[in-house]
Design a protein around this motif. Sequence first.
Motif, PDB file in Angstrom:
ATOM      1  N   SER A 129       0.822  -1.210   0.000  1.00 54.57           N
ATOM      2  CA  SER A 129       0.000   0.000   0.000  1.00 54.57           C
ATOM      3  C   SER A 129       0.857   1.262   0.000  1.00 54.57           C
ATOM      4  O   SER A 129       0.475   2.298  -0.540  1.00 54.57           O
ATOM      5  N   ARG A 175      -1.063   7.611   9.164  1.00 52.03           N
ATOM      6  CA  ARG A 175      -2.087   6.884   8.414  1.00 52.03           C
ATOM      7  C   ARG A 175      -2.301   5.455   8.908  1.00 52.03           C
ATOM      8  O   ARG A 175      -3.272   4.803   8.529  1.00 52.03           O
ATOM      9  N   GLU A 234      -6.396   6.135   9.253  1.00 54.78           N
ATOM     10  CA  GLU A 234      -7.003   5.883   7.943  1.00 54.78           C
ATOM     11  C   GLU A 234      -8.016   4.741   8.026  1.00 54.78           C
ATOM     12  O   GLU A 234      -9.115   4.823   7.461  1.00 54.78           O
ATOM     13  N   GLU A 235      -7.653   3.679   8.739  1.00 58.39           N
ATOM     14  CA  GLU A 235      -8.555   2.530   8.907  1.00 58.39           C
ATOM     15  C   GLU A 235      -9.808   2.942   9.690  1.00 58.39           C
ATOM     16  O   GLU A 235     -10.927   2.542   9.349  1.00 58.39           O
ATOM     17  N   ASN A 271     -11.105   6.034  10.068  1.00 59.04           N
ATOM     18  CA  ASN A 271     -11.915   6.991   9.311  1.00 59.04           C
ATOM     19  C   ASN A 271     -12.684   6.316   8.185  1.00 59.04           C
ATOM     20  O   ASN A 271     -13.844   6.663   7.913  1.00 59.04           O
ATOM     21  N   ALA A 272     -12.060   5.332   7.531  1.00 59.56           N
ATOM     22  CA  ALA A 272     -12.716   4.642   6.403  1.00 59.56           C
ATOM     23  C   ALA A 272     -13.669   3.548   6.867  1.00 59.56           C
ATOM     24  O   ALA A 272     -14.446   3.011   6.079  1.00 59.56           O
ATOM     25  N   GLY A 273     -13.603   3.203   8.154  1.00 60.15           N
ATOM     26  CA  GLY A 273     -14.482   2.162   8.682  1.00 60.15           C
ATOM     27  C   GLY A 273     -14.003   0.757   8.393  1.00 60.15           C
ATOM     28  O   GLY A 273     -14.713  -0.217   8.672  1.00 60.15           O
ATOM     29  N   THR A 274     -12.783   0.632   7.858  1.00 57.41           N
ATOM     30  CA  THR A 274     -12.270  -0.702   7.515  1.00 57.41           C
ATOM     31  C   THR A 274     -11.653  -1.404   8.722  1.00 57.41           C
ATOM     32  O   THR A 274     -11.327  -2.587   8.633  1.00 57.41           O
ATOM     33  N   ARG A 279      -9.431   9.492  14.501  1.00 60.66           N
ATOM     34  CA  ARG A 279      -9.776   9.124  13.131  1.00 60.66           C
ATOM     35  C   ARG A 279      -9.205  10.120  12.120  1.00 60.66           C
ATOM     36  O   ARG A 279      -9.348   9.940  10.920  1.00 60.66           O
ATOM     37  N   GLN A 336      -6.064  11.891  10.335  1.00 61.79           N
ATOM     38  CA  GLN A 336      -4.632  11.759  10.094  1.00 61.79           C
ATOM     39  C   GLN A 336      -3.887  13.036  10.462  1.00 61.79           C
ATOM     40  O   GLN A 336      -2.751  12.994  10.943  1.00 61.79           O
TER      41      GLN A 336
END
Length: 244
Positions: free
Chosen positions: A14, A71, A75-76, A78-81, A158, A160
């Motif tokens: 990534s 990140r 990043e995880e 905030n994106a809900g992943t 959440r 960055q």
Amino acid sequence: MRNIAIILKREMASYFATPLAYIFIVIFLLMAGAFTFYLGAFFERDQADLDAFLQFHPWLYVVLIPAISMRLWAEEINAGTIELLMTLPITTTQAVIGKFLAAWAFAGVALALTFPIWITINYLGTPDNGATLAGYIGSFFMAGGYLAVGSFLSAVTRSQVIAFVLATAVCFVLTASGAPLVLNFFAAWAGEGVLAFVRSLSFLDHFQNIIKGVVDLRDVVYFASLISLFLFCNVVAVNRFKGA
């Protein structure tokens, strides 16, 4: 170990899937070069060593390492992943270690790409390559310390941007606590015990010992303990998403 390796491979892929990784590396190399040859007066010193290069690493890392770590979890979140990640057949500890090792490896790649400076001092003189190698190893471990701090702080927000600001602030405090200005401030009113404690917290103090070619067990224990402590805090922070 297999799960950690899978996470590490996923994260490393990534990093290099976007131009940001290459931009970071270029910025790191340009800043390292500028600090070495201009602020460090590399040629004016007329010495075949990397002190002019290594002495600025703590301050470089204060800004650049949080740019890597910000990140990792924010990043995880905030994106809900992150909820999806928590449902995979891996433990939180494996996920945290895998992500951390990927970021540390990426920082190691950036550091390794400064090797032309090492070649330069060998061309110009006969440096103590043992001390130089110790300095590189110390710099790598110091980067790991900064990353562990940043990884934990990335897991508590959440955003960055907020993760970057928090990590920069905490890393600055952990670095500046060993600066002469700070130590002189404490020396004016505090006892030797307080002064020694403040100095012992500093990245700067432990790293300066290593770049002199003196690899003291206390310095190794400091970085290992710091990384372990913040990774443990990272696991605790991420565990709150289990079952969410």
